[in-house]
Design a protein around this motif. Structure first.
Motif, PDB file in Angstrom:
ATOM      1  N   THR A  87     -13.561   7.581  17.296  1.00  0.00           N
ATOM      2  CA  THR A  87     -12.478   8.534  17.536  1.00  0.00           C
ATOM      3  C   THR A  87     -12.580   9.723  16.590  1.00  0.00           C
ATOM      4  OG1 THR A  87     -11.125   6.625  18.070  1.00  0.00           O
ATOM      5  CG2 THR A  87      -9.985   8.717  17.799  1.00  0.00           C
ATOM      6  N   SER A  90       3.519   8.565   5.398  1.00  0.00           N
ATOM      7  CA  SER A  90       2.488   7.616   4.977  1.00  0.00           C
ATOM      8  C   SER A  90       1.726   7.031   6.155  1.00  0.00           C
ATOM      9  CB  SER A  90       3.128   6.461   4.213  1.00  0.00           C
ATOM     10  OG  SER A  90       3.918   6.954   3.176  1.00  0.00           O
ATOM     11  N   GLY A  91       0.420   7.147   6.095  1.00  0.00           N
ATOM     12  CA  GLY A  91      -0.412   6.540   7.119  1.00  0.00           C
ATOM     13  C   GLY A  91      -0.445   7.300   8.421  1.00  0.00           C
ATOM     14  N   VAL A  92       0.284   8.405   8.540  1.00  0.00           N
ATOM     15  CA  VAL A  92       0.321   9.149   9.795  1.00  0.00           C
ATOM     16  C   VAL A  92      -0.212  10.573   9.611  1.00  0.00           C
ATOM     17  CG1 VAL A  92       1.778  10.004  11.664  1.00  0.00           C
ATOM     18  CG2 VAL A  92       2.300   7.827  10.574  1.00  0.00           C
ATOM     19  N   ARG A  93       0.412  11.333   8.723  1.00  0.00           N
ATOM     20  CA  ARG A  93       0.007  12.715   8.601  1.00  0.00           C
ATOM     21  C   ARG A  93       0.551  13.293   7.286  1.00  0.00           C
ATOM     22  NH1 ARG A  93       0.402  17.051  12.892  1.00  0.00           N
ATOM     23  NH2 ARG A  93       1.690  15.639  14.084  1.00  0.00           N
ATOM     24  N   GLN A 121       0.812  -1.216   0.000  1.00  0.00           N
ATOM     25  CA  GLN A 121       0.000   0.000   0.000  1.00  0.00           C
ATOM     26  C   GLN A 121       0.847   1.267   0.000  1.00  0.00           C
ATOM     27  OE1 GLN A 121      -2.309   0.395   3.623  1.00  0.00           O
ATOM     28  NE2 GLN A 121      -0.873  -0.841   4.780  1.00  0.00           N
ATOM     29  N   PHE A 122       1.955   1.271   0.747  1.00  0.00           N
ATOM     30  CA  PHE A 122       2.741   2.507   0.841  1.00  0.00           C
ATOM     31  C   PHE A 122       3.886   2.564  -0.154  1.00  0.00           C
ATOM     32  CE2 PHE A 122       1.187   2.027   5.328  1.00  0.00           C
ATOM     33  CZ  PHE A 122       0.267   3.055   5.259  1.00  0.00           C
ATOM     34  N   GLN A 172      -5.775   6.375  17.337  1.00  0.00           N
ATOM     35  CA  GLN A 172      -5.042   6.698  16.115  1.00  0.00           C
ATOM     36  C   GLN A 172      -3.594   7.011  16.459  1.00  0.00           C
ATOM     37  OE1 GLN A 172      -6.743   6.245  13.341  1.00  0.00           O
ATOM     38  NE2 GLN A 172      -4.991   6.556  12.031  1.00  0.00           N
ATOM     39  N   ARG A 194       7.735   3.630  12.935  1.00  0.00           N
ATOM     40  CA  ARG A 194       6.610   3.499  13.865  1.00  0.00           C
ATOM     41  C   ARG A 194       7.030   2.952  15.226  1.00  0.00           C
ATOM     42  NH1 ARG A 194       1.569   3.505  11.480  1.00  0.00           N
ATOM     43  NH2 ARG A 194       1.647   4.488   9.458  1.00  0.00           N
ATOM     44  N   ILE A 224     -12.100   8.955  26.060  1.00  0.00           N
ATOM     45  CA  ILE A 224     -12.164  10.007  25.040  1.00  0.00           C
ATOM     46  C   ILE A 224     -13.405  10.860  25.255  1.00  0.00           C
ATOM     47  CG2 ILE A 224     -12.589  10.434  22.590  1.00  0.00           C
ATOM     48  CD1 ILE A 224     -10.724   8.157  21.939  1.00  0.00           C
ATOM     49  N   VAL A 241      -7.786   2.815  18.628  1.00  0.00           N
ATOM     50  CA  VAL A 241      -8.773   3.725  19.214  1.00  0.00           C
ATOM     51  C   VAL A 241      -8.242   5.158  19.215  1.00  0.00           C
ATOM     52  CG1 VAL A 241      -9.993   4.334  21.319  1.00  0.00           C
ATOM     53  CG2 VAL A 241      -9.853   1.952  20.620  1.00  0.00           C
ATOM     54  N   THR A 280      -4.970  13.900   8.874  1.00  0.00           N
ATOM     55  CA  THR A 280      -4.664  12.701   9.654  1.00  0.00           C
ATOM     56  C   THR A 280      -5.674  11.624   9.290  1.00  0.00           C
ATOM     57  OG1 THR A 280      -4.331  14.245  11.463  1.00  0.00           O
ATOM     58  CG2 THR A 280      -4.153  11.912  11.985  1.00  0.00           C
ATOM     59  N   PRO A 281      -5.250  10.422   8.974  1.00  0.00           N
ATOM     60  CA  PRO A 281      -6.230   9.358   8.790  1.00  0.00           C
ATOM     61  C   PRO A 281      -6.692   8.870  10.161  1.00  0.00           C
ATOM     62  CG  PRO A 281      -4.006   8.518   8.425  1.00  0.00           C
ATOM     63  CD  PRO A 281      -3.863   9.971   8.756  1.00  0.00           C
ATOM     64  N   ILE A 282      -7.998   8.751  10.369  1.00  0.00           N
ATOM     65  CA  ILE A 282      -8.498   8.165  11.618  1.00  0.00           C
ATOM     66  C   ILE A 282      -9.475   7.062  11.257  1.00  0.00           C
ATOM     67  CG2 ILE A 282      -9.698   8.569  13.806  1.00  0.00           C
ATOM     68  CD1 ILE A 282      -8.697  11.342  13.873  1.00  0.00           C
ATOM     69  N   GLY A 283      -9.057   5.843  11.447  1.00  0.00           N
ATOM     70  CA  GLY A 283      -9.857   4.699  11.022  1.00  0.00           C
ATOM     71  C   GLY A 283     -11.063   4.434  11.905  1.00  0.00           C
ATOM     72  N   SER A 284     -10.934   4.688  13.210  1.00  0.00           N
ATOM     73  CA  SER A 284     -12.026   4.373  14.119  1.00  0.00           C
ATOM     74  C   SER A 284     -13.113   5.451  14.052  1.00  0.00           C
ATOM     75  CB  SER A 284     -11.472   4.258  15.539  1.00  0.00           C
ATOM     76  OG  SER A 284     -12.462   4.566  16.484  1.00  0.00           O
ATOM     77  N   ASN A 315      -1.989   6.749   0.840  1.00  0.00           N
ATOM     78  CA  ASN A 315      -0.867   5.812   0.875  1.00  0.00           C
ATOM     79  C   ASN A 315       0.400   6.361   0.255  1.00  0.00           C
ATOM     80  OD1 ASN A 315      -2.351   3.961   2.216  1.00  0.00           O
ATOM     81  ND2 ASN A 315      -2.969   2.835   0.401  1.00  0.00           N
ATOM     82  N   GLN A 317      -3.897  -1.445   9.742  1.00  0.00           N
ATOM     83  CA  GLN A 317      -4.115  -0.895   8.398  1.00  0.00           C
ATOM     84  C   GLN A 317      -3.681  -1.919   7.355  1.00  0.00           C
ATOM     85  OE1 GLN A 317      -1.809   2.707   8.636  1.00  0.00           O
ATOM     86  NE2 GLN A 317      -3.495   3.934   9.423  1.00  0.00           N
ATOM     87  N   THR A 343      -6.258   6.045   4.535  1.00  0.00           N
ATOM     88  CA  THR A 343      -4.975   6.735   4.498  1.00  0.00           C
ATOM     89  C   THR A 343      -4.652   7.196   3.084  1.00  0.00           C
ATOM     90  OG1 THR A 343      -3.842   4.651   4.110  1.00  0.00           O
ATOM     91  CG2 THR A 343      -4.029   5.369   6.389  1.00  0.00           C
TER      92      THR A 343
END
Lengths: 325, 527
Positions: free
Chosen positions: B231, B198-201, A81-82, A269, A93, A151, A267, B224-228, B35, A279, B33
């Protein structure tokens, strides 16, 4: 000692290979990575060509052998993907996950031990009962739910703390840290409480039962009889002796904190390895999934290896047994 | 009053700093995201929409989705198969390089090259000729009235920059070394990429040298990607973000009730529909043996009339859907209002089933994604419940999109009997739907590659071929209407609805919500 270490090391390698093989077999059921890599209008022929180029048409064992051969040279391939090297992505990370894990462990210790001591010493006080009920919540509620509750309380209602992300980070060489900025520290609070809550209750209950045990022993009774100060008895004599199992457990739990940071990271991010893994699962990004699972397996193998070796050093009986064979 | 002093100090400092004080930052989140940054790597709305703030095409689309000139000032059809584009002069890329015809020719080659996911933007047999520095001709093998329909997302890249950085080959999914264009961007658009993790910001900055004027006032954008879901909504409600999307339909009320935020809703272009396996002689998943009930139009129509689309709209979609009689959004076909859905009528449905010889009904397996479209699994459950009332027993198989698509698409051998799918024609045009979803296909997908059920009507194919090369808009719309009428009568699919868009926005933010779900920063104003 040497023979023992070598045997353990070989076992560790075997475990890693088995983990790799199992995860590789599982990837067959995650779905088709190609569909996540291209848009809807890509023709079936183009998809097939891509599948061929990625080597996805090869037998699983061939793919597995290729993966192991590369992994042995620390090459985990390129993320689908990246489109970046997986080792680099995980490296970026890693600091986020490690900082979160260590702060959670610290939180669990700093809060769990005093609470354990208190509830051990004052079994019937109302505060102890509150602590115990709270710890019951910590054990029984799922992590994501605790995270979302926090939250909604601290971000949405009170607006004190951020609900997502790491805040501002400072780059120290290749390590990015959130510990040096105000927003970074604030961003750490909710996720580390969420992640550390379970460990905290575990430690609290452990300390409590050990305390109860120790208090009943003769040397404490004698210390009391000699008229030592309560404070000295509780903290210098009793607590010290309860800490040995706590340290062992904490060490072992650190591995699982890192591994189970996935849910907390999702939760909040939190841009760590767990989020990257999740992901990757959604996008069927096999190189990332494989590398992450290997990394976690490696972590557990190393921890267990160290523990085994330490036991060997500490416990003379192991050595004697070997000698008789 | 505790905050008065710092505020006053900040105001003073701001007024001293002059223009810097009005710097507005927009913070937004999406569920997925971004990518990578290569504009030809992935034909997907979010990626192309994000890059549309950085790169530009020869054309672009206005908030109402009409085509406007962008890097091309104007164009004309010289002969039926020769189009001439006059390029805008004085445009520069973010690195200062001038934009010329060479860049267009280069981009045309690159977008059609191996590894590109956007090869459909320009046919392989189209010849691209540089006439002079600011004029480019496109010579087609035959007339094509919609040549430029998808060009708003065919972004022009800088030839010099791409070559200098060794990024001529498109960042392909099978690449083993990182490509410069995947991590860096150099467009002509209203915003530049300031940083991308990538995937962060991803951080964007306003391009002060843009050739057009920014309608909004945003200087910096942080994505920012936020999947939840929880959130993402919490971050909007707490004021940490200015905009989030999508908002789950069940949270719309909460976002609206909260002081300081609002939910913007509107119809999206995507059509959600059901399809039948009409190709196999016996269904893969059914208790009917030796024949395929879906080959009978009466059975298909019975299914259609058994489904109460208004109930799905109210209960499942909470009002956020537009029931549809066609397989295309009314935005994309001018004569859509001539078509009407078959009415919901379980009695008629039962009669049709009995007439077809299935008075007692039958059982059929249904495939459904559960993380692809708005409430996709809930829609399938509702459909199963409606079909149960006419005696059809549905075995629902709802699964994540990764597994679902692997099963039902050509790569899985079209392994389905009855399915739910969504479709947005990337070209904004009906031919895409006639070809991809309704064209006769063989087992490899040649013909109609996404016609999962294998519906086939040679008359529809014939009309589609005419639609492809008809230049007169009225005649063309007539042909399309004729084809859609056939499809409607054949009940090739059951169109359900266009799902809704829902964006969550802070009350002090004004923006344009495009029906294609693309988010453009240049229309955003923060008060």
């Amino acid at each position: 000692m040497l023979a023992f270490s070598i045997r353990r090391l070989l076992q560790a390698v075997l475990v890693m290979l088995v983990v790799a093989l199992i995860s590789f077999t599982l990837f067959r059921f995650v779905g088709d990575p190609v569909n996540q890599m291209v848009g809807v209008e890509t023709t079936p022929e183009q998809r097939e060509a891509l599948r061929e180029r990625l080597g996805l048409n090869d037998p699983v064992l061939a793919q597995f052998a290729r993966f192991v051969a590369r992994a042995a040279q620390f090459d985990f391939g390129t993320s689908y993907q990246f489109r970046q090297p997986v080792a680099e992505l995980i490296g970026k990370r890693l600091p986020a996950t490690l900082e979160l894990s260590f702060v959670s462990a610290l939180f669990a210790l700093l809060v769990g031990i005093p609470m354990g001591v208190y509830t051990g010493l004052h079994r019937d006080s109302w505060l102890s009962k509150i602590f115990l009920s709270v710890s019951l919540i910590g054990i029984s509620l799922p992590t994501f739910f605790i995270g979302i509750l926090l939250i909604f309380l601290f971000s949405v209602t009170l607006q004190w703390l951020p609900s997502f992300g790491r805040g501002e980070v400072v780059q120290l060489g290749w390590w990015s840290t959130g510990l040096l900025t105000w927003s970074g520290l604030k961003a750490l609070i909710l996720p580390s409480i969420t992640l550390g809550l379970f460990q905290m209750t575990l430690i609290m209950r452990l300390v409590r039962s050990e305390m109860l045990e120790v208090i009943r022993t003769d040397y404490i009774k004698f210390a009391r009889a000699r008229g030592l100060k309560q404070r000295s008895i509780h903290f210098r004599h009793a607590l010290k002796n309860t800490l040995v199992p706590v340290i062992t457990i904490t060490g072992l739990q650190l591995g699982s904190i890192i591994a189970f940071a996935i849910i907390t990271e999702t939760v909040f991010q939190w841009p760590g390895m767990g989020l990257l893994f999740l992901q990757a699962v959604q996008n069927v990004d096999i190189p990332i999934m494989a590398a992450y699972l290997m990394l976690i397996a490696f972590l557990f193998v190393v921890i267990n290896l160290i523990v085994d070796l330490l036991y060997f050093v500490v416990d003379p009986r192991l050595r004697v047994e070997r000698a008789t064979h | 009053m505790r905050y008065f002093k710092p505020l006053a100090a900040a105001a003073l400092a701001a007024s001293l700093m002059g223009t810097a004080a009005s710097a507005e930052t927009l913070r937004y989140a999406f569920q997925g995201t971004l990518n990578q940054l290569d504009p030809y790597s992935l034909n997907e709305t979010f990626t192309l929409g994000s890059l549309g703030n950085v790169y530009e095409g020869l054309t672009r689309r206005a908030p109402d989705l009409t085509i406007e000139p962008a890097l091309a000032e104007r164009w004309e059809v010289m002969e039926p198969n020769r189009w001439r584009f006059y390029l805008r002069q004085g445009v520069t890329f973010h690195n200062g390089n001038p934009f010329t015809a060479d860049d267009v020719v280069f981009s045309a080659d690159r977008v059609r090259s191996e590894g590109s996911d956007l090869t459909t933007r320009i046919g392989a047999d189209v010849e691209v000729v540089k006439v002079d520095d600011y004029t480019v001709d496109f010579i087609l093998p035959g007339p094509n009235p919609i040549l430029h329909y998808e060009w708003d997302t065919w972004y022009i890249m800088d030839k010099e920059w791409t070559e200098e950085n060794g990024a001529v080959a498109v960042t392909s999914a099978s690449d083993t070394t990182p490509n410069h264009a995947a991590l860096n961007a150099n467009g002509t658009g209203p915003y530049k990429v300031a940083s991308h993790e990538s995937g962060v910001r991803t951080v964007y900055e306003k391009n002060e040298n843009w050739w057009d004027t920014h309608d909004g006032n945003i200087d910096t954008v942080e994505f920012t990607p936020i999947g939840s879901d929880a959130t993402r909504i919490a971050a909007l409600l707490s004021g940490e973000l200015d905009m989030v999307y999508p908002v789950p339909v069940q949270d719309i009320k909460r976002v609206n009730d909260n002081e300081g935020t609002k939910a913007l809703t509107g119809p999206e272009l995507r059509t959600i529909f059901l399809g039948f396996d009409q190709k196999r002689d016996e269904l893969l998943y059914s208790d009917v043996k030796g024949k395929n009930p879906f080959k009978d139009v009466r059975v298909r129509k019975a299914f259609y009339q058994a489904i109460d689309i208004e109930a799905i709209k109210d209960k499942v979609m909470r009002g956020l859907s537009t029931p549809s009689a066609l397989m295309i959004s009314p935005f994309q076909f001018a004569r859509s209002d001539e078509f009407e859905r078959y009415p919901y009528d379980p009695e008629a449905a039962r009669a049709l089933l009995a007439e077809a010889g299935y008075a007692d009904g039958f059982s059929v397996g249904m495939d459904c994604p559960n993380d692809r479209y708005v409430n996709d699994e809930a829609i399938c459950q509702a459909v199963a419940a409606f079909l149960a009332r006419i005696g059809v027993k549905v075995d629902l198989n709802a699964q994540p999109k990764a597994q679902y698509f692997a099963k039902v698409l050509a790569s899985g051998g079209y392994d389905t009997s009855f399915y739910l799918l969504g479709w947005t024609p990337g070209s904004f045009d009906s031919w895409n739907v006639l070809h991809n979803l309704n064209g006769c296909r063989d087992d490899t997908g040649a013909g109609g590659p996404f016609n999962l059920g294998g519906y086939c009507n040679p008359k529809v194919d014939e009309l589609a071929a005419k639609v492809l090369s008809e230049n007169d808009p009225d005649v063309r719309n007539g042909l399309i209407a004729e084809a859609f009428t056939l499809i409607h009568e054949d009940v090739s699919h059951i169109p359900l609805h266009q799902q809704g868009l829902a964006w969550g926005v802070a009350a002090n933010v004004d923006l344009e919500q495009r029906a294609d779900n693309q988010f453009h920063f240049r229309w955003v104003t923060k008060n």
